[in-house]
Design an enzyme around this catalytic site. Sequence first.
Site, PDB file in Angstrom:
ATOM      1  N   ARG A 267      38.202  39.340  34.316  1.00 29.40           N
ATOM      2  CA  ARG A 267      37.845  38.929  32.960  1.00 29.40           C
ATOM      3  C   ARG A 267      37.062  40.038  32.289  1.00 29.40           C
ATOM      4  O   ARG A 267      36.042  40.482  32.818  1.00 29.40           O
ATOM      5  CB  ARG A 267      36.951  37.672  32.999  1.00 29.40           C
TER       6      ARG A 267
ATOM      7  N   THR B  14      35.189  40.031  25.975  1.00 29.37           N
ATOM      8  CA  THR B  14      36.136  39.101  25.333  1.00 29.37           C
ATOM      9  C   THR B  14      36.438  37.880  26.194  1.00 29.37           C
ATOM     10  O   THR B  14      36.996  36.903  25.703  1.00 29.37           O
ATOM     11  CB  THR B  14      37.471  39.817  25.072  1.00 29.37           C
TER      12      THR B  14
ATOM     13  N   ASP C  86      28.822  33.784  40.371  1.00 25.75           N
ATOM     14  CA  ASP C  86      30.038  34.603  40.376  1.00 25.75           C
ATOM     15  C   ASP C  86      30.675  34.528  41.761  1.00 25.75           C
ATOM     16  O   ASP C  86      30.129  35.046  42.742  1.00 25.75           O
ATOM     17  CB  ASP C  86      29.689  36.053  40.014  1.00 25.75           C
TER      18      ASP C  86
ATOM     19  N   ASP D  65      31.474  37.907  43.592  1.00 31.92           N
ATOM     20  CA  ASP D  65      30.261  38.576  44.084  1.00 31.92           C
ATOM     21  C   ASP D  65      29.691  37.856  45.299  1.00 31.92           C
ATOM     22  O   ASP D  65      29.210  38.502  46.239  1.00 31.92           O
ATOM     23  CB  ASP D  65      29.197  38.619  42.972  1.00 31.92           C
TER      24      ASP D  65
HETATM   25  C1  PRP Z   1      36.556  34.985  38.114  1.00 31.64           C
HETATM   26  C2  PRP Z   1      37.252  33.903  38.913  1.00 31.64           C
HETATM   27  C3  PRP Z   1      38.499  33.673  38.102  1.00 31.64           C
HETATM   28  C4  PRP Z   1      38.013  33.884  36.698  1.00 31.64           C
HETATM   29  C5  PRP Z   1      37.829  32.543  36.053  1.00 31.64           C
HETATM   30  O1  PRP Z   1      37.069  36.223  38.373  1.00 31.64           O
HETATM   31  O2  PRP Z   1      37.513  34.272  40.239  1.00 31.64           O
HETATM   32  O3  PRP Z   1      39.554  34.563  38.403  1.00 31.64           O
HETATM   33  O4  PRP Z   1      36.761  34.557  36.772  1.00 31.64           O
HETATM   34  O5  PRP Z   1      37.483  32.683  34.730  1.00 31.64           O
HETATM   35  P1  PRP Z   1      38.430  32.199  33.540  1.00 31.64           P
HETATM   36  O6  PRP Z   1      38.927  30.845  33.890  1.00 31.64           O
HETATM   37  O7  PRP Z   1      37.500  32.192  32.370  1.00 31.64           O
HETATM   38  O8  PRP Z   1      39.534  33.206  33.384  1.00 31.64           O
HETATM   39  P2  PRP Z   1      36.466  37.568  37.710  1.00 31.64           P
HETATM   40  O9  PRP Z   1      37.129  37.833  36.404  1.00 31.64           O
HETATM   41  O10 PRP Z   1      34.973  37.498  37.704  1.00 31.64           O
HETATM   42  O11 PRP Z   1      37.009  38.707  38.666  1.00 31.64           O
HETATM   43  P3  PRP Z   1      36.658  39.021  40.190  1.00 31.64           P
HETATM   44  O12 PRP Z   1      37.273  37.918  41.022  1.00 31.64           O
HETATM   45  O13 PRP Z   1      37.312  40.321  40.404  1.00 31.64           O
HETATM   46  O14 PRP Z   1      35.155  39.059  40.351  1.00 31.64           O
HETATM   47  N1  URA Z   2      33.977  33.159  37.355  1.00 32.07           N
HETATM   48  C1  URA Z   2      33.063  32.926  38.317  1.00 32.07           C
HETATM   49  O1  URA Z   2      33.106  33.536  39.395  1.00 32.07           O
HETATM   50  N2  URA Z   2      32.118  32.014  38.072  1.00 32.07           N
HETATM   51  C2  URA Z   2      32.038  31.326  36.930  1.00 32.07           C
HETATM   52  O2  URA Z   2      31.152  30.482  36.771  1.00 32.07           O
HETATM   53  C3  URA Z   2      32.999  31.593  35.922  1.00 32.07           C
HETATM   54  C4  URA Z   2      33.964  32.521  36.177  1.00 32.07           C
END
Ligand code: PRP
Ligand code: URA
Length: 210
Positions: free
Chosen positions: A105, A109, A201, A204
């Site tokens: 994400r 945005t 997160d 993380d």
């Molecule tokens: C997180 C999570 C989803 C997304 C959800 O990933 O694992 O993929 O956010 O958010 P949304 O429903 O608003 O799209 P992130 O973008 O943080 O990436 P990462 O797994 O690489 O940390």
């Molecule tokens: N992605 C995450 O990992 N946690 C949240 O709460 C939202 C998006």
Amino acid sequence: MENNIFVMDHPLIQHKLTILRDKHTGTKQFRELVNEIATLICYEATRDWPLKDVEIETPMQKAVTKEIAGKKVALVPILRAGLGMVDGMLNLVPSAKVGHIGLYRDHETLQPVEYYNKLPGDIEERDVMILDPMLATGGSAIDAIGIVKRSNPKSIKFLCIIAAPEGLKALHEAHPDVAIYCAAVDEKLNENGYILPGLGDAGDRIFGTK
Ligand code: PRP
Ligand code: URA
């Protein structure tokens, strides 16, 4: 709830989810719990799999019993956090193939950005289970499902651990044909698109970054 949105209320899932949410839970235990919860969600998400009769011999006599009818499955974790659910799913569906979709994400945005896509070549013959612990705005899940749909799989299910009501609604509206399985529907999103109360997160916490 719509008839293809399933919220798991099993006590084992709810108990493990409480530990998962706790900010004092460390990386090792967080990883283990994500996999354990994935296994339990998988148990529910496979409840509609068709069976067929098969004749076997027990030590006592011949018997006609059941086996799963030719199920070919592909698991598709959304990178990164979806990776945390793969081993837990493979515990119950060990012969599944595994594809990967890389999305993150954009922090400004909140729109998903695709950076990787590798799906099994025979995905047209497979039932796909897309994995991501978090359904927040729904943008990542909507895009991932759109990407998988271009390859014409037999069916698609989306499995997550925590969903925000906003994401659940957006995903169901965008892909009403996709069944959604989650362990909890939380209260809301905050102004940064994080789920409240959520667990922070997920990527993380699984990988120990940040
Ligand atoms: C997180 C999570 C989803 C997304 C959800 O990933 O694992 O993929 O956010 O958010 P949304 O429903 O608003 O799209 P992130 O973008 O943080 O990436 P990462 O797994 O690489 O940390
Ligand atoms: N992605 C995450 O990992 N946690 C949240 O709460 C939202 C998006």
